[in-house]
Motif scaffolding. Structure first.
Motif, PDB file in Angstrom:
ATOM      1  N   ASP A  71      -4.185   7.779  26.058  1.00 48.97           N
ATOM      2  CA  ASP A  71      -3.517   7.617  27.779  1.00 48.97           C
ATOM      3  C   ASP A  71      -2.289   6.273  27.693  1.00 48.97           C
ATOM      4  O   ASP A  71      -2.095   6.393  28.651  1.00 48.97           O
ATOM      5  CB  ASP A  71      -3.710   7.944  28.542  1.00 48.97           C
ATOM      6  CG  ASP A  71      -4.634   7.099  29.350  1.00 48.97           C
ATOM      7  OD1 ASP A  71      -5.383   6.344  28.809  1.00 48.97           O
ATOM      8  OD2 ASP A  71      -4.701   7.198  30.523  1.00 48.97           O
ATOM      9  N   CYS A  73      -0.143   3.520  26.328  1.00 51.34           N
ATOM     10  CA  CYS A  73       1.280   3.222  25.853  1.00 51.34           C
ATOM     11  C   CYS A  73       1.203   3.145  24.430  1.00 51.34           C
ATOM     12  O   CYS A  73       0.900   2.838  23.571  1.00 51.34           O
ATOM     13  CB  CYS A  73       1.932   1.649  26.236  1.00 51.34           C
ATOM     14  SG  CYS A  73       3.041   1.683  25.430  1.00 51.34           S
ATOM     15  N   THR A 322      11.435   6.849  29.439  1.00 52.08           N
ATOM     16  CA  THR A 322      10.622   5.486  29.586  1.00 52.08           C
ATOM     17  C   THR A 322       9.558   6.191  28.992  1.00 52.08           C
ATOM     18  O   THR A 322       9.633   7.782  28.594  1.00 52.08           O
ATOM     19  CB  THR A 322       9.954   5.881  31.266  1.00 52.08           C
ATOM     20  OG1 THR A 322       9.833   7.261  31.763  1.00 52.08           O
ATOM     21  CG2 THR A 322      10.965   5.407  32.028  1.00 52.08           C
ATOM     22  N   LEU A 323       8.380   5.294  28.035  1.00 43.81           N
ATOM     23  CA  LEU A 323       7.652   5.653  27.160  1.00 43.81           C
ATOM     24  C   LEU A 323       6.384   6.646  28.036  1.00 43.81           C
ATOM     25  O   LEU A 323       6.005   6.401  29.592  1.00 43.81           O
ATOM     26  CB  LEU A 323       6.971   5.022  26.305  1.00 43.81           C
ATOM     27  CG  LEU A 323       7.883   4.664  25.350  1.00 43.81           C
ATOM     28  CD1 LEU A 323       7.603   2.679  24.985  1.00 43.81           C
ATOM     29  CD2 LEU A 323       7.915   5.050  24.097  1.00 43.81           C
ATOM     30  N   LEU A 324       5.781   7.760  27.459  1.00 48.01           N
ATOM     31  CA  LEU A 324       4.749   8.375  28.132  1.00 48.01           C
ATOM     32  C   LEU A 324       3.624   6.834  28.784  1.00 48.01           C
ATOM     33  O   LEU A 324       3.206   6.451  27.877  1.00 48.01           O
ATOM     34  CB  LEU A 324       3.634   8.814  27.598  1.00 48.01           C
ATOM     35  CG  LEU A 324       4.894  10.444  26.590  1.00 48.01           C
ATOM     36  CD1 LEU A 324       3.534  11.164  26.645  1.00 48.01           C
ATOM     37  CD2 LEU A 324       5.061  11.317  29.215  1.00 48.01           C
ATOM     38  N   TYR A 325       3.220   6.912  30.125  1.00 44.13           N
ATOM     39  CA  TYR A 325       2.159   6.432  29.993  1.00 44.13           C
ATOM     40  C   TYR A 325       3.189   4.636  31.011  1.00 44.13           C
ATOM     41  O   TYR A 325       1.902   3.469  31.027  1.00 44.13           O
ATOM     42  CB  TYR A 325       0.871   6.315  29.573  1.00 44.13           C
ATOM     43  CG  TYR A 325       0.832   7.230  29.333  1.00 44.13           C
ATOM     44  CD1 TYR A 325       0.249   8.286  30.183  1.00 44.13           C
ATOM     45  CD2 TYR A 325       0.404   7.887  27.930  1.00 44.13           C
ATOM     46  CE1 TYR A 325      -0.284   9.619  29.796  1.00 44.13           C
ATOM     47  CE2 TYR A 325      -0.254   8.920  27.681  1.00 44.13           C
ATOM     48  CZ  TYR A 325      -0.323   9.888  28.385  1.00 44.13           C
ATOM     49  OH  TYR A 325      -1.055  11.185  28.363  1.00 44.13           O
ATOM     50  N   CYS A 326       3.906   3.994  30.361  1.00 44.12           N
ATOM     51  CA  CYS A 326       4.535   3.789  30.588  1.00 44.12           C
ATOM     52  C   CYS A 326       4.586   3.303  32.558  1.00 44.12           C
ATOM     53  O   CYS A 326       6.114   3.467  33.274  1.00 44.12           O
ATOM     54  CB  CYS A 326       5.998   2.781  30.049  1.00 44.12           C
ATOM     55  SG  CYS A 326       6.799   1.598  30.417  1.00 44.12           S
ATOM     56  N   ASP A 327       3.726   2.905  32.850  1.00 47.21           N
ATOM     57  CA  ASP A 327       4.053   2.311  34.358  1.00 47.21           C
ATOM     58  C   ASP A 327       4.820   1.407  35.192  1.00 47.21           C
ATOM     59  O   ASP A 327       5.671   2.336  35.986  1.00 47.21           O
ATOM     60  CB  ASP A 327       2.521   2.718  35.148  1.00 47.21           C
ATOM     61  CG  ASP A 327       1.991   3.559  34.797  1.00 47.21           C
ATOM     62  OD1 ASP A 327       1.947   4.571  34.969  1.00 47.21           O
ATOM     63  OD2 ASP A 327       0.353   3.106  35.001  1.00 47.21           O
ATOM     64  N   ARG A 330       8.179   3.618  34.730  1.00 48.76           N
ATOM     65  CA  ARG A 330       8.025   4.669  36.192  1.00 48.76           C
ATOM     66  C   ARG A 330       8.414   4.446  37.223  1.00 48.76           C
ATOM     67  O   ARG A 330       9.424   5.921  37.713  1.00 48.76           O
ATOM     68  CB  ARG A 330       6.811   5.384  35.180  1.00 48.76           C
ATOM     69  CG  ARG A 330       6.265   7.536  35.691  1.00 48.76           C
ATOM     70  CD  ARG A 330       7.688   8.237  34.409  1.00 48.76           C
ATOM     71  NE  ARG A 330       8.936   8.356  35.984  1.00 48.76           N
ATOM     72  CZ  ARG A 330      10.052   8.568  35.372  1.00 48.76           C
ATOM     73  NH1 ARG A 330      10.014   9.237  33.785  1.00 48.76           N
ATOM     74  NH2 ARG A 330      11.458   8.960  36.384  1.00 48.76           N
ATOM     75  N   ASP A 348      11.074  11.483  29.881  1.00 54.20           N
ATOM     76  CA  ASP A 348      10.020  11.461  29.391  1.00 54.20           C
ATOM     77  C   ASP A 348       9.358  11.447  27.542  1.00 54.20           C
ATOM     78  O   ASP A 348       9.806  12.182  27.543  1.00 54.20           O
ATOM     79  CB  ASP A 348       8.532  11.133  29.864  1.00 54.20           C
ATOM     80  CG  ASP A 348       8.509  10.749  31.647  1.00 54.20           C
ATOM     81  OD1 ASP A 348       8.750   9.786  31.536  1.00 54.20           O
ATOM     82  OD2 ASP A 348       8.241  11.451  32.246  1.00 54.20           O
ATOM     83  N   HIS A 349       9.471  10.189  26.205  1.00 55.23           N
ATOM     84  CA  HIS A 349       9.167  10.359  26.216  1.00 55.23           C
ATOM     85  C   HIS A 349       7.728   9.563  25.031  1.00 55.23           C
ATOM     86  O   HIS A 349       7.528   9.112  25.675  1.00 55.23           O
ATOM     87  CB  HIS A 349      10.433  10.287  24.722  1.00 55.23           C
ATOM     88  CG  HIS A 349      11.389   9.331  24.308  1.00 55.23           C
ATOM     89  ND1 HIS A 349      10.394   8.642  23.666  1.00 55.23           N
ATOM     90  CD2 HIS A 349      11.305   8.349  24.965  1.00 55.23           C
ATOM     91  CE1 HIS A 349      11.110   7.488  24.224  1.00 55.23           C
ATOM     92  NE2 HIS A 349      11.553   6.984  24.907  1.00 55.23           N
ATOM     93  N   ASP A 350       7.199  10.349  23.639  1.00 55.00           N
ATOM     94  CA  ASP A 350       6.251   9.384  22.928  1.00 55.00           C
ATOM     95  C   ASP A 350       6.480   9.544  21.417  1.00 55.00           C
ATOM     96  O   ASP A 350       5.580   8.952  20.569  1.00 55.00           O
ATOM     97  CB  ASP A 350       4.900  10.296  23.088  1.00 55.00           C
ATOM     98  CG  ASP A 350       4.933  11.278  22.806  1.00 55.00           C
ATOM     99  OD1 ASP A 350       6.022  12.309  22.230  1.00 55.00           O
ATOM    100  OD2 ASP A 350       3.688  12.461  22.217  1.00 55.00           O
TER     101      ASP A 350
END
Length: 375
Positions: A71, A73, A322-327, A330, A348-350
């Protein structure tokens, strides 16, 4: 204005990679950096070549999970993966990090211990208000950076070398800003995906090569071709990696991205470094005072800048990726939606393409909604 490309940007990039390999064989140091808060002028004044590390893709992100948790970045995971697979990353003699988000504060240790490349952690005060004590602390950090680079290169970034580098970078940023503004001109032919490619190339080429390239790609004015139902969008959110253009291409199939606040886009070329003060002090003030990233507080100037772009470029909607887990980014989505009052598409993407067609459908629906609001 019209845009002409005399040579494929991919070909230009490969030529430059070959040049860098030749420079390295002759003893020139290659210094990688991730963040726009790194003063590249100091790197150049130390006789090294700065290289922006902004590539990312899904396979290297998967490879990076061997060193980072699942999980984490995707950009940080991909960066670690590229140190083991990308020839450019493997040629680096040192890497400069900035303590922005949590993952970027932890990445230097992994690079130093697992990849075994000399690293420097540049401490940037998280509070963005430019009070004298914070500028003084950041100036001290830049002094530490000059010592790190001097040790690697054997060249001290003295006053004359710093002033020369500042003048060159100011000129480069000015030319790139003029180019960036063409995105908002109907019929210019400059899409944001292509502008991001040019920015990525500018962080790899020697400055004089970039200046020559810019002068070659701009043609005389051509009559604008306006699509009345093509919404004008602003792009915001996480870093858009050099090799990640799928999202931009999807958007620009149906809409025009006329502005952005991405760290690998227009924010990289904002403003100029003063030439009337001591070089390190001037650099500290400029880089400290850049439009704040989402991880800095207060970030009112970021929102004010966005509002100014909306008004000047007649923006009708926002794509917030936003990238996933980019708090850090986000958590800003709700406030940005409330601040601007504009329709906003959140993505959201990865780096994977698993939801590519679903994403296309969402973008098409968003564009159709904006078009209906114009009628």
């Amino acid at each position: 204005m019209g845009i002409n490309e005399p040579e494929s940007l991919t070909v230009l990039r490969q030529h430059r990679l070959n040049e860098l390999q030749e420079l390295k064989s002759r003893g020139t140091r290659l210094i990688g950096y991730f963040c726009l808060y790194v003063p590249v002028e100091i790197v150049r004044a130390a006789g090294a070549v700065p290289v922006r590390l902004a590539r990312a893709d899904y396979p290297s992100s998967v490879a990076g999970e061997q060193l980072l948790r699942v999980d984490a970045c995707p950009f940080c995971k991909s960066s670690l993966g590229l140190f083991n697979s990308d020839p450019l990353y493997q040629q680096l003699d040192g890497v400069i990090f900035v303590n922005t988000c949590d993952m970027m504060r932890r990445l230097p240790e992994l690079v130093a211990t697992r990849v075994r490349i000399p690293v420097f952690q540049l401490y940037l005060p998280r509070t963005s208000e430019p009070v004298p004590s914070r500028i003084a602390e950041f100036t001290r950090q830049l002094n530490r950076l000059t010592e790190f680079l001097s040790h690697l290169t054997g060249t001290t970034p003295d006053r004359e070398r710093l002033l020369a580098a500042i003048s060159t970078e100011n000129q480069l940023r000015s030319k790139l800003r003029a180019l960036e503004m063409l995105r908002a001109v109907p019929g210019s032919g400059l899409k944001t995906s292509r502008f991001f490619d040019l920015i990525a190339l500018a962080t790899l080429l020697a400055p004089e090569q970039t200046l020559t390239l810019i002068s070659e790609i701009i043609n005389p004015p051509t009559p604008p071709a306006v699509d009345e139902c093509q919404p004008r969008l602003l792009l915001a959110g996480s870093i858009v990696a050099e090799s990640d253009r799928d999202l931009l291409n999807l958007i620009e199939e149906r809409a025009a991205i006329v502005a952005d606040v991405i760290c690998t886009g227009a924010r990289l070329v904002e403003g100029e470094v003063a030439t009337t003060a001591e070089p390190l002090t001037a650099l500290a003030r400029y880089y400290f005072g850049r439009i704040p990233c989402a991880c800095r507080r207060p970030n009112d100037r970021l929102y004010q800048h966005i509002q100014q772009l909306i008004e000047q470029r007649r923006v009708q909607g926002i794509v917030y990726q936003t990238l996933l887990y980019c708090d850090p980014w986000r958590f800003e989505a709700r406030d940005l939606r409330r601040w601007t009052g504009l329709p906003m598409l959140e993505i959201d993407h990865d780096y994977s393409r698993q939801n590519y067609e679903q994403l296309r459908t969402r973008i098409e629906a968003f564009v159709e909604m904006l078009c209906s609001l114009k009628r």
